[in-house]
Design an enzyme around this catalytic site. Sequence first.
Site, PDB file in Angstrom:
ATOM      1  N   ASP A 183       2.299   1.999   3.376  1.00 47.25           N
ATOM      2  CA  ASP A 183       3.255   1.080   4.019  1.00 47.25           C
ATOM      3  C   ASP A 183       4.687   1.486   3.727  1.00 47.25           C
ATOM      4  O   ASP A 183       5.578   1.211   4.517  1.00 47.25           O
ATOM      5  CB  ASP A 183       3.176  -0.356   3.465  1.00 47.25           C
ATOM      6  CG  ASP A 183       1.790  -0.912   3.391  1.00 47.25           C
ATOM      7  OD1 ASP A 183       0.974  -0.550   4.243  1.00 47.25           O
ATOM      8  OD2 ASP A 183       1.537  -1.721   2.470  1.00 47.25           O
ATOM      9  N   HIS A 218       0.887  -1.169   0.000  1.00 50.04           N
ATOM     10  CA  HIS A 218       0.000   0.000   0.000  1.00 50.04           C
ATOM     11  C   HIS A 218       0.927   1.221   0.000  1.00 50.04           C
ATOM     12  O   HIS A 218       1.996   1.172   0.614  1.00 50.04           O
ATOM     13  CB  HIS A 218      -0.819   0.139   1.281  1.00 50.04           C
ATOM     14  CG  HIS A 218      -1.736  -0.987   1.604  1.00 50.04           C
ATOM     15  ND1 HIS A 218      -1.318  -2.146   2.181  1.00 50.04           N
ATOM     16  CD2 HIS A 218      -3.078  -1.087   1.486  1.00 50.04           C
ATOM     17  CE1 HIS A 218      -2.363  -2.938   2.391  1.00 50.04           C
ATOM     18  NE2 HIS A 218      -3.449  -2.327   1.983  1.00 50.04           N
TER      19      HIS A 218
HETATM   20  C1  XLS Z   1      -7.705  -6.217   4.758  1.00 46.46           C
HETATM   21  C2  XLS Z   1      -7.201  -6.541   3.451  1.00 46.46           C
HETATM   22  C3  XLS Z   1      -6.069  -5.674   2.937  1.00 46.46           C
HETATM   23  C4  XLS Z   1      -5.951  -5.788   1.449  1.00 46.46           C
HETATM   24  C5  XLS Z   1      -5.156  -4.715   0.787  1.00 46.46           C
HETATM   25  O1  XLS Z   1      -8.471  -6.942   5.342  1.00 46.46           O
HETATM   26  O2  XLS Z   1      -6.859  -7.886   3.465  1.00 46.46           O
HETATM   27  O3  XLS Z   1      -4.878  -5.962   3.577  1.00 46.46           O
HETATM   28  O4  XLS Z   1      -5.422  -7.015   1.065  1.00 46.46           O
HETATM   29  O5  XLS Z   1      -5.655  -3.468   1.054  1.00 46.46           O
END
Ligand code: XLS
Length: 438
Positions: A104, A101
Site C-alpha cells: 500500500d 501492507h
Molecule cells: C481482507 C483482509 C485484509 C487484512 C490485512 O479481507 O481484511 O485487508 O485485514 O491483510
Amino acid sequence: MKEYFPMVQKVKYEGKNSKNPFAFKYYDADRIIDGKPMKDHLKFAMSWWHTLCAGGADPFGTTTMDRTYGGLTDPMEIARAKVDAGFEFMTKLGIEYFCFHDADIAPEGATFAETKKNFWEIVDYIETKMKETGIKLLWGTANCFNNPRYMHGAGTSCNAHSFAYAASQIKNAIEATVKLGGKGYVFWGGREGYETLLNTDMALELDNMARLMHMAVDYGRSIGFDGDFYIEPKPKEPTKHQYDFDSATVLGFLRKYGLDKDFKLNIEANHATLAGHTFEHELTVARINGAFGSIDANSGDPNLGWDTDQFPTDVKTAALCMLEVIRAGGFTNGGLNFDAKVRRGSFTFEDIVYAYISGMDTFALGLIKAYEIIEDGRIDEFVKQRYSSYTKGIGKDIVDGKASLESLEEYILKNDNEQMQSGRQEYLETILNNILFS
Ligand code: XLS
Ligand code: CA
Ligand code: CA
C-alpha cells in the site's frame, strides 16, 4: 503543503444535537469513561489501503475514485502524496494509529531490490511524519496475495519460489513495523487456502504455513519485536476454502504448531459474518482462549455473501463488540482498525471524512452503551443466576473436579426431580433495546 481534505480543518466533538456534518456527535476523545479517555478505549486506526489507495473498482467496472493526488503519474510521487494525505487526514480526524501492507505504501519495482528501495524510502518518510504528528503504527503486514506469483497462495503455495518471495516481503514488513514502533504484525491468509483437493496437499500446505510463521516469530523477536503477531481469520474469499476459517479453527492451528504463545487474533466483523458467526461470537472465542488481540472494525452485509468491508454503522453490534473488549480487559497492543472502504458511488474525499466520522461515532456510542449494559447489571446478573447451580452442591463438585460418572449416577438416583428454568431470551433482548435506545 498541498491540502487534500480542505473541507475540514479539525473534526471536533459537538454533541448529539449538532447538525454539523464535519463534527462528532458521540466521539469525545478525552471524555473519561471508567478511568480512561475514550480515545484509549477505542484506539482508532486508519487503514492505508482502503483509505488512500482503493479506487472503487469492482469485478464489473474500473475505478470511480481519483487517487492520483492531483494528477500525479509517477508512482513514487503518488506514494509520497499518500503519506501527506494520510497524515493530514489522521490529524484532522484525531486518529492516533494507522495500519499498512507493504504494497500500500510503495510501488513494486521491476526487481525485488527495487521494490525494497521504494519501500524503505517511503518507510523513512512515514517515520518523519510520525515524529512530527505523534501518530503511531498499530500494525504492519505484507501483501502476499495481489501479485500473480501468489495465485496458488504464499506460505501455502505449491511453488517454493513464491514461498521464498513471501518470506522476503514479510522480513522487510516486520523490520519496518519494528522501525516504526508498531506493536502488531498481521497475517491475514490472503490466498492461503484452496479451490479443489484434486490438486492440493493440505498437510504440506499447513505445515509450510506454520514454518513461515515460525520464521517470522524467530526473526521478529531477534530484531526486537516485542508486540503481538496476529492471525486474522476469514472463511472464504479469495479462495473457496480459506485455512484460517474462524477463531476456533485458527486456535487449533496455532496450538498444533506451537505458535499460540506469540500469536493472538485480529478479528474482523465482516469475516465473522462470512463464517456464519456474529462479530461478538468471534470475539468471545478469542477472549476465553486468551487470544484476543485486535479488531478490524467494519461491517458486511447480511444479504450478501462477500467481503463488502463497509464502514460500521450498527450501534448494537458495536456495543456488543465493545462489551467483549471491556471483558477482555481492553486493548493492549491492539486497537480498532477501520478496515473499511467507502462505496463505489461515494467517490469524493468528503465521503472518506463522513465515513470515518460515522464509524468513529458508532463505536463511541457502542462504548458508552457497553458501559451502560455493565452498569445496568441485569444481563450479567441473569447470566450469573443461570449458572448458579454450579456454585453449590453437585454443580460445585463438577466444577471442582470432584465428580465422576459413578458419583453423578449416585446423585441422580437420589435426586431425580430437577426443575428447568427459562432462558428468557426475549426478556433479555428487551433489556438490551431498552438500554440501547434510551
Ligand atoms: C481482507 C483482509 C485484509 C487484512 C490485512 O479481507 O481484511 O485487508 O485485514 O491483510
Ligand atoms: Ca481485515
Ligand atoms: Ca475484509
